[in-house]
Motif scaffolding. Sequence first.
Motif, PDB file in Angstrom:
ATOM      1  N   GLU A 161       0.970  -0.809   0.335  1.00 56.39           N
ATOM      2  CA  GLU A 161       0.339   0.137  -0.025  1.00 56.39           C
ATOM      3  C   GLU A 161       0.887   1.374   0.140  1.00 56.39           C
ATOM      4  N   GLY A 162       2.064   1.220   0.500  1.00 60.31           N
ATOM      5  CA  GLY A 162       2.654   2.107   0.066  1.00 60.31           C
ATOM      6  C   GLY A 162       3.278   2.743   1.516  1.00 60.31           C
ATOM      7  N   ARG A 163       2.884   2.051   2.570  1.00 56.01           N
ATOM      8  CA  ARG A 163       3.463   2.852   4.059  1.00 56.01           C
ATOM      9  C   ARG A 163       5.153   2.160   4.182  1.00 56.01           C
ATOM     10  N   VAL A 164       5.795   2.975   4.991  1.00 57.21           N
ATOM     11  CA  VAL A 164       7.114   2.537   5.531  1.00 57.21           C
ATOM     12  C   VAL A 164       7.558   1.638   6.118  1.00 57.21           C
ATOM     13  N   THR A 165       7.712   0.078   5.988  1.00 54.36           N
ATOM     14  CA  THR A 165       8.521  -0.962   6.782  1.00 54.36           C
ATOM     15  C   THR A 165       9.558  -1.326   7.436  1.00 54.36           C
ATOM     16  N   ASN A 166      10.472  -0.566   6.480  1.00 58.19           N
ATOM     17  CA  ASN A 166      11.837  -0.654   7.311  1.00 58.19           C
ATOM     18  C   ASN A 166      13.072   0.912   6.390  1.00 58.19           C
ATOM     19  N   ASN A 180      11.278   6.073  13.962  1.00 60.16           N
ATOM     20  CA  ASN A 180      10.533   5.376  14.421  1.00 60.16           C
ATOM     21  C   ASN A 180       9.345   6.318  14.373  1.00 60.16           C
ATOM     22  N   GLU A 181       9.815   7.793  13.473  1.00 60.38           N
ATOM     23  CA  GLU A 181       9.166   9.026  13.187  1.00 60.38           C
ATOM     24  C   GLU A 181       8.197   8.623  11.944  1.00 60.38           C
ATOM     25  N   ILE A 182       9.115   7.682  11.238  1.00 63.91           N
ATOM     26  CA  ILE A 182       8.459   7.633   9.796  1.00 63.91           C
ATOM     27  C   ILE A 182       8.080   5.730   9.836  1.00 63.91           C
ATOM     28  N   ILE A 183       8.177   4.754  10.549  1.00 63.94           N
ATOM     29  CA  ILE A 183       7.754   3.428  10.536  1.00 63.94           C
ATOM     30  C   ILE A 183       5.879   3.668  10.155  1.00 63.94           C
ATOM     31  N   GLY A 184       5.339   2.940   9.349  1.00 69.08           N
ATOM     32  CA  GLY A 184       4.612   3.089   9.296  1.00 69.08           C
ATOM     33  C   GLY A 184       3.538   4.577   8.526  1.00 69.08           C
ATOM     34  N   SER A 185       4.314   4.764   7.794  1.00 67.86           N
ATOM     35  CA  SER A 185       4.160   6.107   7.455  1.00 67.86           C
ATOM     36  C   SER A 185       4.086   5.729   6.189  1.00 67.86           C
ATOM     37  N   HIS A 186       2.932   7.031   5.311  1.00 69.78           N
ATOM     38  CA  HIS A 186       3.040   6.795   3.533  1.00 69.78           C
ATOM     39  C   HIS A 186       3.924   7.684   3.053  1.00 69.78           C
ATOM     40  N   PHE A 187       4.529   6.724   1.935  1.00 69.15           N
ATOM     41  CA  PHE A 187       5.755   7.400   1.375  1.00 69.15           C
ATOM     42  C   PHE A 187       5.208   8.976   0.804  1.00 69.15           C
ATOM     43  N   SER A 188       4.106   9.322   0.479  1.00 65.88           N
ATOM     44  CA  SER A 188       3.539  10.106  -0.435  1.00 65.88           C
ATOM     45  C   SER A 188       3.563  11.068   0.186  1.00 65.88           C
ATOM     46  N   ARG A 189       4.325  11.535   1.641  1.00 65.24           N
ATOM     47  CA  ARG A 189       4.452  12.875   2.406  1.00 65.24           C
ATOM     48  C   ARG A 189       6.083  12.976   2.095  1.00 65.24           C
ATOM     49  N   GLN A 202       1.365   7.311  -6.208  1.00 69.31           N
ATOM     50  CA  GLN A 202       0.793   6.542  -6.750  1.00 69.31           C
ATOM     51  C   GLN A 202       0.718   5.732  -7.810  1.00 69.31           C
ATOM     52  N   ARG A 203       1.258   6.696  -9.141  1.00 69.20           N
ATOM     53  CA  ARG A 203       1.461   6.313 -10.675  1.00 69.20           C
ATOM     54  C   ARG A 203       3.054   5.627 -10.469  1.00 69.20           C
ATOM     55  N   GLY A 204       3.337   5.850  -9.156  1.00 70.65           N
ATOM     56  CA  GLY A 204       5.010   5.339  -9.114  1.00 70.65           C
ATOM     57  C   GLY A 204       4.871   4.336  -8.488  1.00 70.65           C
ATOM     58  N   LEU A 205       4.243   3.818  -8.056  1.00 63.90           N
ATOM     59  CA  LEU A 205       4.268   2.483  -6.847  1.00 63.90           C
ATOM     60  C   LEU A 205       3.596   1.413  -8.170  1.00 63.90           C
ATOM     61  N   GLU A 206       2.513   1.424  -8.959  1.00 62.02           N
ATOM     62  CA  GLU A 206       1.668   1.152 -10.117  1.00 62.02           C
ATOM     63  C   GLU A 206       2.467   1.030 -10.823  1.00 62.02           C
ATOM     64  N   ALA A 207       3.379   1.907 -11.410  1.00 63.06           N
ATOM     65  CA  ALA A 207       4.416   1.562 -12.430  1.00 63.06           C
ATOM     66  C   ALA A 207       4.720   0.627 -12.162  1.00 63.06           C
ATOM     67  N   HIS A 231      16.741  11.461  -7.015  1.00 65.37           N
ATOM     68  CA  HIS A 231      16.390  10.064  -8.333  1.00 65.37           C
ATOM     69  C   HIS A 231      16.581   8.608  -7.557  1.00 65.37           C
ATOM     70  N   VAL A 232      15.036   8.514  -7.944  1.00 73.93           N
ATOM     71  CA  VAL A 232      14.605   7.693  -6.791  1.00 73.93           C
ATOM     72  C   VAL A 232      15.133   6.637  -7.877  1.00 73.93           C
ATOM     73  N   VAL A 233      14.234   5.489  -7.760  1.00 75.12           N
ATOM     74  CA  VAL A 233      14.234   3.597  -8.075  1.00 75.12           C
ATOM     75  C   VAL A 233      13.536   2.398  -7.006  1.00 75.12           C
ATOM     76  N   ILE A 234      12.056   3.090  -7.614  1.00 76.72           N
ATOM     77  CA  ILE A 234      11.088   1.155  -6.686  1.00 76.72           C
ATOM     78  C   ILE A 234      11.193   0.247  -7.625  1.00 76.72           C
ATOM     79  N   ASP A 235      11.383  -0.776  -6.967  1.00 76.20           N
ATOM     80  CA  ASP A 235      11.350  -1.606  -7.062  1.00 76.20           C
ATOM     81  C   ASP A 235      10.538  -3.184  -5.967  1.00 76.20           C
ATOM     82  N   ALA A 236       9.734  -3.781  -7.115  1.00 78.37           N
ATOM     83  CA  ALA A 236       8.158  -4.472  -7.110  1.00 78.37           C
ATOM     84  C   ALA A 236       9.299  -5.951  -6.643  1.00 78.37           C
ATOM     85  N   ILE A 237       8.365  -6.243  -5.229  1.00 81.93           N
ATOM     86  CA  ILE A 237       8.450  -7.381  -4.166  1.00 81.93           C
ATOM     87  C   ILE A 237       7.721  -8.372  -4.375  1.00 81.93           C
TER      88      ILE A 237
END
Length: 815
Positions: A161-166, A180-189, A202-207, A231-237
């Motif tokens: 869903e785009g929430r920070v886990t690590n 501890n300030e960011i875990i669980g927050s949505h990365f759109s912030r 959201q378009r980045g996650l969908e792509a 410069h951003v790279v998002i890989d699907a796991i």
Amino acid sequence: MAHAYEPDDIVQNWANIWLQSLRDYAVIGLSEDGRIRSWNPGGEAIHGYSEEEVLGQPLDIFYSAEQRAKGLPQTALATARREGRFEGESWRLRKDGKAFWASVVLTALRSSDGALLGFGEIVRDMTDKKAVHDAVLESERRFRLLVDGVTDYAIFMLSPEGRVTNWNSGAHRIKGYAANEIIGSHFSRFYTPEDAARGLPQRGLEAAARDGRFESEGWRVRKNGSRFWAHVVIDAIRHNGTLVGFAKITRDITERMEATRLLEETRVALVQSQKMEAIGKLTGGVAHDFNNVMQILRGNLELLESRHKRDGWTRERLDKAIDAVERGAKLASQLLAFGRQQPLRPIVINLASAIRGMDDLLRRALGETVEIETVVAGGLWNTLVDVHQMENVILNLAINARDAMKEGGKLTMEVSNAMLDDHYVAGFPDVPAGQYVMLAVTDSGTGMPPEVVQRAFDPFFTTKPEGEGTGLGLSMAYGFVKQSGGHIRIYSEVGHGTTVKIYLPRSMEEAVEAPVSQPVTLLGGTETILVVEDDKDVQSTVVDTLSGLGYSVLKANDAEQALAVVRSGVHIDLLFTDVVMPGPLRSPAMVAQAVQMLPRLKVLFTSGYTQNAIVHGGRLDPGVELLSKPYSREQLAYKIRQILGVAPLVRTTNTNTNSVSNAHMNSNSNSNSNSNSNSNSNSNSSSRGHETQQPAGGETSLRLLLVDDDIDTSEAIGELLKLVGHDPVVTGSPQEALRLLEAQPFDVLITDLSMPVMPGLELAQRATQLRPTLRVIFASGHEMPAVDTLPFRWGALRKPYSIDELSAMLRGFDD
């Protein structure tokens, strides 16, 4: 007969068989106090002890001294006694002392009434699995250290869903959030509000979910609200084909982007500099030829003016033509300034005093609708600059500002100290870092769009209507500042005015007073001037102009001919030479040789384009005098008298009118001096030195034969003879001279002594045999050889000799 067994016996027998068959497991029976009561072959295989060696021994024998000190075996027994079971893993020792990793299950054995009977222990050697397990743990540990140790990259994990886990330390450094300030927050912030509103996260996650990877660059926001270029790279796991989250890597590349921008600016600046350099060379060459044309026009117009200025109609048109030449000269001067080829005479000044001295001039030029403010910083440094050229630049900038403020406005001139550091000059390859004096000229006018600013320094580029500007004002300023070792930039915005900043290098020397311009006075003289000019039309005009001023004039077409004239021995007071001429010998080298032969010789250079022959680093060499083309008759006359350093001499002629050298006219500008010359100037002065000139002092014209194997020398002496009213026949061949003597009579033979084909003395003897009444003048740089007597009248002149000495000897033959 079959044996019959009791049920307990059967079970016991079966259990013993099973225990004895186990080789991978040590099955050990322990007493209540932890001593070994039973031992199977698996125990021997794993621990190395035989049954006889271990029975009755405490369980401690399998543990190291350190483990025993910690009470490890007793702790396990106590746990099993209390809880009924202990299960764990730990290191154990074999008989040979080697350690192995053991998996242990310890079970309390009780009777039906709950009394503790002892313990049963099952041990398995897990060393191999332990190694694999440890390797996995070590790999995981190293990976975590690697990820967390990376500080240049933000590496973190997202849920589907785009929430920070690590969250790694690089993410903390770059984005500013602790884990501890960011875990669980949505990365759109991390996105800017405008990008988040457009749905970019959201378009980045969908792509990434669709294509496996998404890569992009854009602005991101830190915890403190500041922005950085990322410069951003998002890989699907995926696990077994199911999306379980995303791995996201972000890098702050703001500095790289800035470096790229700076590199691009540097490239653009270099291209602009190369373009300006190429155009500068072109315009410099054009200006040289153009100035020669202007010199011919001006000189001939002034010669015409000296004859026809009493005619009002003619004078008016001559004035208009000369004014046009002035405009052309100004245009050529601006071209040379842009090309960084004008000769500068810099002095150390305080720029504030120069600007204050222009106050009245600027107010007259800008008019009452423009308010002028001058701001001078305290402790202003000095700078080395050509004052008059600097004033021209300021005036041009002020006029440009006035034209940008049609309805009036404010012009601000600010002078201060400035430091251009390495970071600033990195974008300007030709600007050294250091201390500068900065002049900023700011107007409140219409301003310029970026595309106009980019071309503002280009020659002939202008936004003014046709006929209202040449487009050379800023070009001239650019060239002058660059030639002075400085830097110039334009800052402008449409509707908000323009600022032109000029940076001139700081000088550590004391400031001096700027020279005051002196009025130009038309003065003549009677000295002898050698004119060296390769352009025949320019040469002719200059010769006529100087002759009209009363001077005796010799001429040469190039440096080699000029040296020949100097070597001829004729008297020369001033060498007036063009700087750039064809031929292997350059003018400065020719001048050096001429001065060595005639130490008292004065030199005046002229040029429309110096090509660094006498200008180095944008400045005239010390002691060099230069008159830039095109120049007026007044400027030429004044400069010559200034260099000769004596009072003007008056040369009279046989005419009834006054000599032009008596015509004194003060002028503050070239454009007015031509139409206001004294009406008493000699209208026939331009014919001086021509065949119609009568001998000075009433002497009669002689028939002269001049012989010198150096043709340049013979031509120079021939010109001298024409100046005193004679018309010689000139030849470089003694044989030709004898043929001429056979064909016609001559009064005087003038011959060099040293000639390779026939010595001058032999020529004179044979010539006087042909013409007994012939008189002979020997002219040579050597002493006259000792002779007892010669059968003819003769005289000798030692080179160099003056025109007066030559005239006196010719008159002596008439006595």
